[in-house]
Design a protein around this motif. Structure first.
Motif, PDB file in Angstrom:
ATOM      1  N   TRP A   1       0.822  -1.211   0.000  1.00 20.92           N
ATOM      2  CA  TRP A   1       0.000   0.000   0.000  1.00 20.92           C
ATOM      3  C   TRP A   1       0.856   1.262   0.000  1.00 20.92           C
ATOM      4  O   TRP A   1       0.457   2.286  -0.563  1.00 20.92           O
TER       5      TRP A   1
ATOM      6  N   ASN B   1       1.437   1.401  -3.621  1.00 20.51           N
ATOM      7  CA  ASN B   1       0.224   1.570  -4.424  1.00 20.51           C
ATOM      8  C   ASN B   1      -0.564   2.820  -4.064  1.00 20.51           C
ATOM      9  O   ASN B   1      -1.309   3.341  -4.901  1.00 20.51           O
ATOM     10  N   ALA B   2      -0.432   3.332  -2.823  1.00 19.40           N
ATOM     11  CA  ALA B   2      -1.075   4.607  -2.505  1.00 19.40           C
ATOM     12  C   ALA B   2      -0.536   5.689  -3.430  1.00 19.40           C
ATOM     13  O   ALA B   2      -1.269   6.580  -3.881  1.00 19.40           O
ATOM     14  N   TYR B   3       0.754   5.610  -3.714  1.00 19.28           N
ATOM     15  CA  TYR B   3       1.394   6.556  -4.633  1.00 19.28           C
ATOM     16  C   TYR B   3       0.903   6.330  -6.060  1.00 19.28           C
ATOM     17  O   TYR B   3       0.443   7.259  -6.736  1.00 19.28           O
TER      18      TYR B   3
ATOM     19  N   ILE C   1       1.731   5.796   4.356  1.00 16.92           N
ATOM     20  CA  ILE C   1       0.822   5.582   3.222  1.00 16.92           C
ATOM     21  C   ILE C   1       0.110   6.885   2.869  1.00 16.92           C
ATOM     22  O   ILE C   1      -0.002   7.261   1.694  1.00 16.92           O
ATOM     23  N   ALA C   2      -0.369   7.622   3.883  1.00 18.77           N
ATOM     24  CA  ALA C   2      -1.085   8.876   3.636  1.00 18.77           C
ATOM     25  C   ALA C   2      -0.178   9.923   2.988  1.00 18.77           C
ATOM     26  O   ALA C   2      -0.576  10.610   2.027  1.00 18.77           O
TER      27      ALA C   2
ATOM     28  N   ARG D   1       2.574   9.376   1.316  1.00 18.76           N
ATOM     29  CA  ARG D   1       2.925   8.929  -0.044  1.00 18.76           C
ATOM     30  C   ARG D   1       1.825   9.335  -1.021  1.00 18.76           C
ATOM     31  O   ARG D   1       2.101   9.700  -2.169  1.00 18.76           O
ATOM     32  N   ALA D   2       0.573   9.269  -0.573  1.00 23.38           N
ATOM     33  CA  ALA D   2      -0.532   9.695  -1.434  1.00 23.38           C
ATOM     34  C   ALA D   2      -0.434  11.195  -1.732  1.00 23.38           C
ATOM     35  O   ALA D   2      -0.713  11.640  -2.859  1.00 23.38           O
TER      36      ALA D   2
ATOM     37  N   VAL E   1      -8.941   1.743  -6.582  1.00 25.40           N
ATOM     38  CA  VAL E   1      -8.635   1.448  -5.178  1.00 25.40           C
ATOM     39  C   VAL E   1      -9.357   0.184  -4.724  1.00 25.40           C
ATOM     40  O   VAL E   1      -8.772  -0.685  -4.070  1.00 25.40           O
TER      41      VAL E   1
ATOM     42  N   TYR F   1      -7.321  -3.063  -3.729  1.00 27.51           N
ATOM     43  CA  TYR F   1      -7.484  -3.491  -2.344  1.00 27.51           C
ATOM     44  C   TYR F   1      -7.942  -4.949  -2.279  1.00 27.51           C
ATOM     45  O   TYR F   1      -7.420  -5.740  -1.487  1.00 27.51           O
TER      46      TYR F   1
END
Length: 529
Positions: A65, A68-70, A118-119, A121-122, A225, A229
């Protein structure tokens, strides 16, 4: 759809034309930080997966994640970012994107948990989404058509440069500083890129830009997403028949289908689906998506092979990836010469077949394979990539008129990022499922809770083994064996996807163009409806 010839727009201003190569250098620096971030992260994921204070104790699914968040935010916003650049000016969008990326990098460096990483990176991806398409769009507007293939080849070679210095830089930083330094290094590069861009880069925009499509953006991001997921969750549970997994994947597919229907009916779509009536354009886009599906998924596990199984440090791992980067830097700027001689179809098909072979060779690596063999595999992988990215990028960028350069660049990068995200999700899930199935029989003596955690990844197993001391030594050998088997299975899956890509480009990309009459302009893309 007919592929337009070079638009009869006014010529590039002489002052801009004179400094076009300096502008290309600034654009490559902007591109560098976007690619550098992911290539640095590749060598840092093992460190981030170790418990605090060394890392964040991230699980394999959390690592997926973090990547993948990126890629999901990046892919979901790329096309709207391209349209916004066409509308308000590419230079403004580049500057804003770089600033957001720098802020996100600084925050990611100070993350206190996997969820925070993760946040942030988004947030970095939000900025990167505005940088990537604008670099190619500006390039297309400062180079005349006859120089565009050469410039795109050098631009693609910049990706190889980032791949080269990223892992080495990450390894050096991890050897001397804490894991967050791999993100903090982006900040000074952002500051330098912004200063040079304000000084050198001209602004440009589409005189007839499309409207932003917020509904399309939301549908595409939500659909991707949910799909990713569900795939990652299936790999984490080693059970793709789980109701939660099936319902999430199904919901993602339904939302993506709704996105396609909405785009076809919208008068201002995020993605103009009429572009895909051109089979050449569609094949080039598919090649990019499929090659990144295979490569991102397979290279995700290569770091665990070199560090967990072979025992190399992050810096040594970065140095081991040099042949891949060197091959891209050597061959990407020269790939256009191969295209001139043999045509897009032969060049790109050969590149896809080389990628297929190198991925299959990953399926032969063992714990005692001579390391020089891995170097050979990486070199040919980079050479194959160079002979795919340059010709397909030229086909895509020249399929649309210059004023739509942001849209063409965004489409190319959207499908590359979506392909990479799905590759990490699907092949990462294949890796997780295969590893869990291979190690479960050796975890019987552990408590139930520890058994479940230890079965998620090789790092989790080795972490439990380290805590058990002498009693855990018996887990190391089975963990390595289970990982190698899982890596082999995943590599062959990736090779199969790359082979499908070879078939697609062999069937639909144009062959060697006919000799051009003097005074006429070559067309790399022949439209087919």
């Amino acid at each position: 759809m007919t592929s337009p010839a070079a638009p009869a727009a006014e010529r590039i201003p002489e002052a801009v034309h004179r400094r076009r190569w300096a502008i290309l250098g600034v654009l490559m620096l902007s591109l560098l930080i976007v690619v550098l971030d992911n290539s640095i992260l590749n060598v840092a994921i093992k460190t981030i997966s170790t418990p605090a204070p060394t890392g964040l104790g991230a699980s394999q699914s959390e690592l997926e994640w973090a990547i993948n968040a990126y890629t999901l935010v990046f892919a979901g916003l790329l096309f709207s970012a391209g349209l916004l650049g066409d509308r308000i000016g590419r230079k403004k969008v580049l500057l804003g994107g770089l600033a957001v990326f720098g802020i996100g990098s600084a925050l990611a460096a100070e993350s206190g948990s996997p969820a925070q990483l993760i946040a942030f990176r988004a947030l970095m991806a939000l900025g990167a989404a505005f940088v990537m398409p604008a670099t190619l769009a500006v390039l297309m507007n400062v180079f005349e058509r006859e120089e565009q293939p050469k410039a795109i080849g050098i631009w693609a070679g910049g990706v190889g440069l980032a791949i080269a210095i990223g892992p080495i830089t990450g390894g050096v930083l991890l050897a001397h500083f804490w894991w967050g330094s791999v993100f903090l290094i982006n900040v000074p590069i952002v500051v330098l890129a912004i200063a040079l861009m304000v000084w050198l880069v001209p602004d440009s925009r589409d005189p007839s830009p499309g409207r932003i499509d917020p509904v399309g953006v939301v549908l595409s991001v939500v659909g991707l997403v949910l799909l990713v997921y569900g795939i990652i969750k299936g790999g984490e549970l080693a059970d793709f028949t789980d109701p939660v997994v099936l319902s999430t994947i199904g919901a993602g597919l339904v939302v993506l289908a709704a996105f396609v229907v909405f785009e076809k009916r919208s008068d201002h779509p995020s993605i103009d689906v009429t572009y895909f009536k051109n089979k050449v354009f569609s094949a080039a886009i598919a090649a990019i998506a499929l090659v990144f599906f295979a490569l991102m998924g397979v290279t995700f596990f290569s770091v665990f092979y070199t560090q967990s199984v072979r025992g190399y440090s992050p810096l040594q791992t970065g140095l081991l990836m040099l042949p891949l980067a060197a091959a891209q830097m050597i061959f990407a700027p020269r790939a256009r010469l191969v295209v001139d001689r043999f045509g897009n179809r032969a060049t790109t098909t050969a590149g896809m077949l080389v990628i297929t072979a190198t991925l299959a060779l990953f399926g032969t690596l063992d714990a005692d394979t001579p390391i020089w063999w891995l170097e050979v595999v990486f070199f040919f992988m980079g050479a194959g990539m160079a002979h795919i990215m340059t010709p397909t990028s030229v086909v895509i960028m020249q399929a649309l008129p210059r004023e739509k350069a942001g849209s063409a660049s965004a489409l190319s990068n959207t499908f590359r990022q979506v392909g990479g995200a799905l590759g990490i999700a699907v092949l990462g899930s294949v890796l997780s499922t295969s590893y869990r199935n291979g190690i479960e029989g050796h975890l019987g003596l552990l408590p139930a809770g520890a058994r479940d955690a230890a079965g998620e990844s090789i790092e989790a197993t080795l972490g439990v083994a380290a805590k058990l001391g002498a009693r855990g030594e018996g887990l190391v050998g089975p963990a390595n064996d289970a990982f190698l088997h899982a890596m082999h299975v995943t590599a062959f899956w990736g090779a199969g996807v790359a082979l499908i890509g070879a078939v697609v480009v062999a069937a639909f990309l144009p062959g060697r163009p006919p000799a051009q009459k003097e005074g006429t302009e070559p067309e790399l893309v022949r439209a087919e409806s």
